[in-house]
Motif scaffolding. Sequence first.
Motif: not given
Length: 145
Positions: A1-6, A11-17, A45-54
Amino acid sequence: MHRLDGDPGASNVAEVTVKALADQINAPGGCNEGFLRDDALLVVVAIQDTFDSFSEGEPEDWAAALEDAKGGDEEAVVLLVISTDIDDPFSLCGYEPSDEHELRTWTELMQPNALFGSACATDYVSFFETAAAMIKSQCDVFVPQ
Protein backbone atom coordinates in the motif's frame (compact mmCIF):
# COMPACT_ATOMS: atom_id res chain seq x y z
CA MET A 1 0.00 0.00 0.00
CA HIS A 2 1.30 3.43 -0.94
CA ARG A 3 1.64 5.67 2.12
CA LEU A 4 1.30 9.42 2.56
CA ASP A 5 4.56 9.94 4.43
CA GLY A 6 6.21 12.67 2.38
CA ASP A 7 3.90 11.97 -0.58
CA PRO A 8 2.22 14.98 -2.18
CA GLY A 9 -0.79 12.82 -3.01
CA ALA A 10 -0.29 12.40 -6.74
CA SER A 11 -1.11 8.68 -6.77
CA ASN A 12 -3.75 8.65 -4.04
CA VAL A 13 -5.71 11.86 -4.40
CA ALA A 14 -8.89 10.55 -2.73
CA GLU A 15 -7.04 9.35 0.36
CA VAL A 16 -5.16 12.64 0.68
CA THR A 17 -8.47 14.50 0.37
CA VAL A 18 -10.05 12.45 3.16
CA LYS A 19 -6.99 12.90 5.39
CA ALA A 20 -7.21 16.69 4.90
CA LEU A 21 -10.60 16.54 6.65
CA ALA A 22 -9.28 14.82 9.80
CA ASP A 23 -10.37 16.36 13.10
CA GLN A 24 -6.84 16.54 14.53
CA ILE A 25 -5.50 18.75 11.76
CA ASN A 26 -8.64 20.93 11.51
CA ALA A 27 -8.87 21.59 15.25
CA PRO A 28 -7.58 24.84 16.77
CA GLY A 29 -3.81 24.79 16.49
CA GLY A 30 -3.88 22.15 13.73
CA CYS A 31 -2.16 22.73 10.42
CA ASN A 32 -5.56 22.94 8.65
CA GLU A 33 -7.24 25.13 11.28
CA GLY A 34 -10.08 27.11 9.70
CA PHE A 35 -10.23 24.93 6.56
CA LEU A 36 -13.60 23.41 7.45
CA ARG A 37 -16.09 26.08 8.45
CA ASP A 38 -19.74 25.74 9.44
CA ASP A 39 -20.60 28.83 7.40
CA ALA A 40 -19.10 27.66 4.09
CA LEU A 41 -19.54 25.04 1.41
CA LEU A 42 -16.85 22.40 1.09
CA VAL A 43 -15.64 22.48 -2.52
CA VAL A 44 -13.16 19.74 -3.38
CA VAL A 45 -11.16 19.86 -6.62
CA ALA A 46 -9.28 16.61 -7.31
CA ILE A 47 -6.99 16.49 -10.34
CA GLN A 48 -5.19 13.30 -11.30
CA ASP A 49 -4.35 12.17 -14.81
CA THR A 50 -4.53 8.45 -13.95
CA PHE A 51 -6.79 6.09 -12.07
CA ASP A 52 -6.57 6.31 -8.26
CA SER A 53 -5.36 2.82 -7.44
CA PHE A 54 -3.57 3.51 -4.17
CA SER A 55 -6.06 5.37 -1.95
CA GLU A 56 -7.25 3.60 1.17
CA GLY A 57 -10.95 2.85 1.20
CA GLU A 58 -13.55 2.81 -1.52
CA PRO A 59 -15.43 5.59 -3.35
CA GLU A 60 -18.34 5.11 -0.93
CA ASP A 61 -15.98 5.80 2.00
CA TRP A 62 -14.61 8.94 0.35
CA ALA A 63 -18.11 10.26 -0.39
CA ALA A 64 -19.18 9.58 3.21
CA ALA A 65 -16.08 11.38 4.52
CA LEU A 66 -16.95 14.53 2.55
CA GLU A 67 -20.54 14.49 3.79
CA ASP A 68 -19.44 13.72 7.36
CA ALA A 69 -17.08 16.69 7.27
CA LYS A 70 -20.14 18.88 6.72
CA GLY A 71 -22.24 17.26 9.44
CA GLY A 72 -23.98 14.87 7.06
CA ASP A 73 -25.26 17.71 4.84
CA GLU A 74 -24.66 16.42 1.31
CA GLU A 75 -25.92 19.76 -0.06
CA ALA A 76 -22.93 21.49 1.58
CA VAL A 77 -20.38 19.63 -0.58
CA VAL A 78 -19.37 20.07 -4.22
CA LEU A 79 -16.87 17.62 -5.76
CA LEU A 80 -14.98 18.45 -8.96
CA VAL A 81 -12.76 15.74 -10.47
CA ILE A 82 -10.49 15.96 -13.50
CA SER A 83 -8.95 12.62 -14.40
CA THR A 84 -8.28 10.21 -17.24
CA ASP A 85 -11.39 9.17 -19.09
CA ILE A 86 -10.03 6.02 -20.78
CA ASP A 87 -12.88 4.02 -19.21
CA ASP A 88 -15.40 5.92 -21.38
CA PRO A 89 -16.06 4.69 -24.95
CA PHE A 90 -16.26 8.38 -25.99
CA SER A 91 -12.96 9.16 -24.27
CA LEU A 92 -10.72 12.05 -25.18
CA CYS A 93 -7.74 10.07 -23.85
CA GLY A 94 -8.21 6.91 -25.93
CA TYR A 95 -10.47 4.07 -24.86
CA GLU A 96 -9.32 1.11 -22.76
CA PRO A 97 -12.13 -0.82 -21.06
CA SER A 98 -11.68 -1.13 -17.31
CA ASP A 99 -13.49 -2.65 -14.36
CA GLU A 100 -13.93 0.54 -12.38
CA HIS A 101 -12.60 4.06 -12.42
CA GLU A 102 -12.81 4.87 -8.71
CA LEU A 103 -12.56 8.64 -9.17
CA ARG A 104 -15.47 8.55 -11.64
CA THR A 105 -17.44 6.35 -9.20
CA TRP A 106 -16.71 8.82 -6.38
CA THR A 107 -18.01 11.63 -8.58
CA GLU A 108 -21.16 9.68 -9.49
CA LEU A 109 -21.87 8.96 -5.82
CA MET A 110 -21.78 12.69 -5.05
CA GLN A 111 -24.32 13.58 -7.77
CA PRO A 112 -25.94 15.96 -8.40
CA ASN A 113 -23.30 18.14 -6.73
CA ALA A 114 -20.31 16.70 -8.55
CA LEU A 115 -18.69 17.03 -11.94
CA PHE A 116 -16.19 14.81 -13.77
CA GLY A 117 -13.96 16.18 -16.52
CA SER A 118 -11.37 14.64 -18.82
CA ALA A 119 -7.70 15.32 -18.15
CA CYS A 120 -7.24 15.08 -21.91
CA ALA A 121 -9.49 18.05 -22.71
CA THR A 122 -7.83 20.75 -24.80
CA ASP A 123 -9.30 23.42 -22.54
CA TYR A 124 -11.22 23.44 -19.30
CA VAL A 125 -13.36 26.54 -19.81
CA SER A 126 -16.68 24.69 -20.09
CA PHE A 127 -15.79 22.41 -17.16
CA PHE A 128 -15.10 25.35 -14.86
CA GLU A 129 -18.08 27.36 -16.15
CA THR A 130 -20.31 24.42 -15.25
CA ALA A 131 -18.49 24.03 -11.93
CA ALA A 132 -18.93 27.71 -11.09
CA ALA A 133 -22.66 27.51 -11.86
CA MET A 134 -22.93 24.38 -9.69
CA ILE A 135 -21.14 26.05 -6.79
CA LYS A 136 -23.29 29.20 -7.15
CA SER A 137 -26.43 27.06 -7.12
CA GLN A 138 -25.33 25.32 -3.91
CA CYS A 139 -24.42 28.65 -2.32
CA ASP A 140 -27.94 29.88 -3.03
CA VAL A 141 -29.49 26.99 -1.05
CA PHE A 142 -26.75 26.53 1.58
CA VAL A 143 -27.84 26.95 5.18
CA PRO A 144 -24.89 27.49 7.55
CA GLN A 145 -24.88 25.17 10.56
